[in-house]
Design a protein around this motif. Sequence first.
Motif, PDB file in Angstrom:
ATOM      1  N   ALA A  11     139.055  49.332 108.295  1.00  0.00           N
ATOM      2  CA  ALA A  11     139.262  50.786 108.423  1.00  0.00           C
ATOM      3  C   ALA A  11     140.655  51.068 108.974  1.00  0.00           C
ATOM      4  CB  ALA A  11     138.190  51.394 109.326  1.00  0.00           C
ATOM      5  N   HIS A  12     141.056  50.266 109.965  1.00  0.00           N
ATOM      6  CA  HIS A  12     142.392  50.445 110.530  1.00  0.00           C
ATOM      7  C   HIS A  12     143.473  50.211 109.486  1.00  0.00           C
ATOM      8  CE1 HIS A  12     146.100  48.880 112.439  1.00  0.00           C
ATOM      9  NE2 HIS A  12     145.894  49.892 113.261  1.00  0.00           N
ATOM     10  N   LEU A  13     143.300  49.200 108.635  1.00  0.00           N
ATOM     11  CA  LEU A  13     144.286  48.926 107.595  1.00  0.00           C
ATOM     12  C   LEU A  13     144.440  50.117 106.651  1.00  0.00           C
ATOM     13  CD1 LEU A  13     143.543  45.213 106.570  1.00  0.00           C
ATOM     14  CD2 LEU A  13     145.442  46.093 107.949  1.00  0.00           C
ATOM     15  N   HIS A  14     143.320  50.734 106.266  1.00  0.00           N
ATOM     16  CA  HIS A  14     143.394  51.908 105.382  1.00  0.00           C
ATOM     17  C   HIS A  14     144.087  53.072 106.082  1.00  0.00           C
ATOM     18  CE1 HIS A  14     140.617  49.678 102.851  1.00  0.00           C
ATOM     19  NE2 HIS A  14     140.709  50.620 101.929  1.00  0.00           N
ATOM     20  N   MET A  15     143.781  53.271 107.357  1.00  0.00           N
ATOM     21  CA  MET A  15     144.453  54.335 108.109  1.00  0.00           C
ATOM     22  C   MET A  15     145.948  54.065 108.222  1.00  0.00           C
ATOM     23  SD  MET A  15     141.677  54.990 111.182  1.00  0.00           S
ATOM     24  CE  MET A  15     142.642  56.316 111.951  1.00  0.00           C
ATOM     25  N   ASP A  16     146.298  52.786 108.426  1.00  0.00           N
ATOM     26  CA  ASP A  16     147.711  52.430 108.556  1.00  0.00           C
ATOM     27  C   ASP A  16     148.452  52.641 107.246  1.00  0.00           C
ATOM     28  OD1 ASP A  16     149.745  49.565 109.147  1.00  0.00           O
ATOM     29  OD2 ASP A  16     149.798  51.441 110.258  1.00  0.00           O
ATOM     30  N   HIS A  37     146.779  64.379  98.614  1.00  0.00           N
ATOM     31  CA  HIS A  37     145.495  63.955  98.047  1.00  0.00           C
ATOM     32  C   HIS A  37     145.358  62.434  98.154  1.00  0.00           C
ATOM     33  CE1 HIS A  37     143.824  67.657  96.642  1.00  0.00           C
ATOM     34  NE2 HIS A  37     144.811  67.930  95.804  1.00  0.00           N
ATOM     35  N   GLY A  38     146.448  61.702  97.905  1.00  0.00           N
ATOM     36  CA  GLY A  38     146.413  60.248  98.028  1.00  0.00           C
ATOM     37  C   GLY A  38     146.148  59.799  99.457  1.00  0.00           C
ATOM     38  N   VAL A  39     146.792  60.475 100.400  1.00  0.00           N
ATOM     39  CA  VAL A  39     146.553  60.183 101.818  1.00  0.00           C
ATOM     40  C   VAL A  39     145.089  60.427 102.163  1.00  0.00           C
ATOM     41  CG1 VAL A  39     147.065  60.935 104.178  1.00  0.00           C
ATOM     42  CG2 VAL A  39     148.928  60.643 102.527  1.00  0.00           C
ATOM     43  N   ASN A  40     144.548  61.531 101.659  1.00  0.00           N
ATOM     44  CA  ASN A  40     143.147  61.853 101.935  1.00  0.00           C
ATOM     45  C   ASN A  40     142.209  60.813 101.336  1.00  0.00           C
ATOM     46  OD1 ASN A  40     143.823  64.161 103.353  1.00  0.00           O
ATOM     47  ND2 ASN A  40     143.664  65.494 101.568  1.00  0.00           N
ATOM     48  N   TYR A  41     142.578  60.268 100.181  1.00  0.00           N
ATOM     49  CA  TYR A  41     141.756  59.222  99.562  1.00  0.00           C
ATOM     50  C   TYR A  41     141.710  57.982 100.466  1.00  0.00           C
ATOM     51  CZ  TYR A  41     140.222  55.639  96.274  1.00  0.00           C
ATOM     52  OH  TYR A  41     139.542  54.613  95.680  1.00  0.00           O
ATOM     53  N   LEU A  42     142.864  57.598 101.017  1.00  0.00           N
ATOM     54  CA  LEU A  42     142.907  56.452 101.919  1.00  0.00           C
ATOM     55  C   LEU A  42     142.102  56.710 103.185  1.00  0.00           C
ATOM     56  CD1 LEU A  42     146.692  55.524 101.578  1.00  0.00           C
ATOM     57  CD2 LEU A  42     144.764  54.090 100.871  1.00  0.00           C
ATOM     58  N   LEU A  43     142.210  57.924 103.720  1.00  0.00           N
ATOM     59  CA  LEU A  43     141.467  58.260 104.934  1.00  0.00           C
ATOM     60  C   LEU A  43     139.965  58.323 104.669  1.00  0.00           C
ATOM     61  CD1 LEU A  43     143.796  61.022 106.453  1.00  0.00           C
ATOM     62  CD2 LEU A  43     143.516  58.661 107.232  1.00  0.00           C
ATOM     63  N   THR A  44     139.600  58.840 103.488  1.00  0.00           N
ATOM     64  CA  THR A  44     138.181  58.874 103.126  1.00  0.00           C
ATOM     65  C   THR A  44     137.626  57.466 102.994  1.00  0.00           C
ATOM     66  OG1 THR A  44     138.478  60.989 101.962  1.00  0.00           O
ATOM     67  CG2 THR A  44     136.508  59.712 101.425  1.00  0.00           C
ATOM     68  N   SER A  45     138.427  56.566 102.431  1.00  0.00           N
ATOM     69  CA  SER A  45     138.011  55.172 102.334  1.00  0.00           C
ATOM     70  C   SER A  45     137.849  54.557 103.723  1.00  0.00           C
ATOM     71  CB  SER A  45     139.031  54.363 101.528  1.00  0.00           C
ATOM     72  OG  SER A  45     139.104  54.820 100.191  1.00  0.00           O
ATOM     73  N   ALA A  46     138.768  54.897 104.623  1.00  0.00           N
ATOM     74  CA  ALA A  46     138.677  54.392 105.994  1.00  0.00           C
ATOM     75  C   ALA A  46     137.404  54.875 106.673  1.00  0.00           C
ATOM     76  CB  ALA A  46     139.902  54.828 106.800  1.00  0.00           C
ATOM     77  N   LYS A  47     137.062  56.141 106.436  1.00  0.00           N
ATOM     78  CA  LYS A  47     135.841  56.683 107.027  1.00  0.00           C
ATOM     79  C   LYS A  47     134.609  55.988 106.457  1.00  0.00           C
ATOM     80  CE  LYS A  47     133.019  60.768 107.677  1.00  0.00           C
ATOM     81  NZ  LYS A  47     131.823  59.957 107.380  1.00  0.00           N
TER      82      LYS A  47
END
Length: 274
Positions: A172-177, A253-263
């Motif tokens: 999750a941290h990697l996706h947030m990073d 939108h791309g940033v949100n996709y990464l954050l959604t994956s992290a969640k």
Amino acid sequence: MNAVLEKPPAKARGRKVASFAPVPAQTPANSILEDSALFAEVGDFLAQASGTDEDHAFSGESDRLLSIGAMIAFDAAKGHFSNSNAENTVYDIAACINSARLVPGDDESVERTLHINNAAERLAIIAGMPVHQMIFTDVPRPSREAAPAPSPTPLDGKQFSQEQLKELFWQAHLHMDCARHVLNHYADEAGEDVIFAFRDLLNAYLSETEARLDRDEVGTLTKGDLPDASTSICKLLTLTVPYATEHDDGVLHGVNYLLTSAKRITDGDLGVLG
């Protein structure tokens, strides 16, 4: 922009203005001096709005967003417009107000509403359009209960080792990073205060996760580091998703996709465990 994360005393946020002030007469085309004066008033009203005493359920992101709107307005009063355009600046400020009104669990007192309404009326004059076309006036604020919450996953009811839970936290941290690196580059390119604010909030939440990476235990899927990180991501997505949708912002939108994956990972995504 890191200063945005600290809520300064209301006294330092702007010049003192009345809670209600008459609106200047609208002209067919405002001069640069007229726009400058109007932006200064917008900054004053939003600075006062950001400093009102509110009953917030979370950490007061609405205060910060209104404070950012005030900063943009004060810069515009000095002739520093977004993309060299006063109308673009109006939309940036309106986005801050609208986002502030969508923070789940935050409150908006009558006093704050008056300040925001006064600011909105000045923005309408600068842009030459009705307030309701720019500012949310009848959209109910999501309640704290309506905020995104960890969703049930196939992992519910199962027992996981601490190594598996630590792997989930690390992934999750990697996706947030990754989202942070994208947002850092995009903020520098866009040069917009709202994007800088999103970046700073993400950096703050990542600092929390980084401080926990070396722990021997991260808790469980329902208590500890994983659900705490999930809650932080939810709070950020509540702000970034509406903004990206309203502005059709592909990068965000791309940033949100990464954050959604992290969640999803913090909630127990079985796929990342291999």
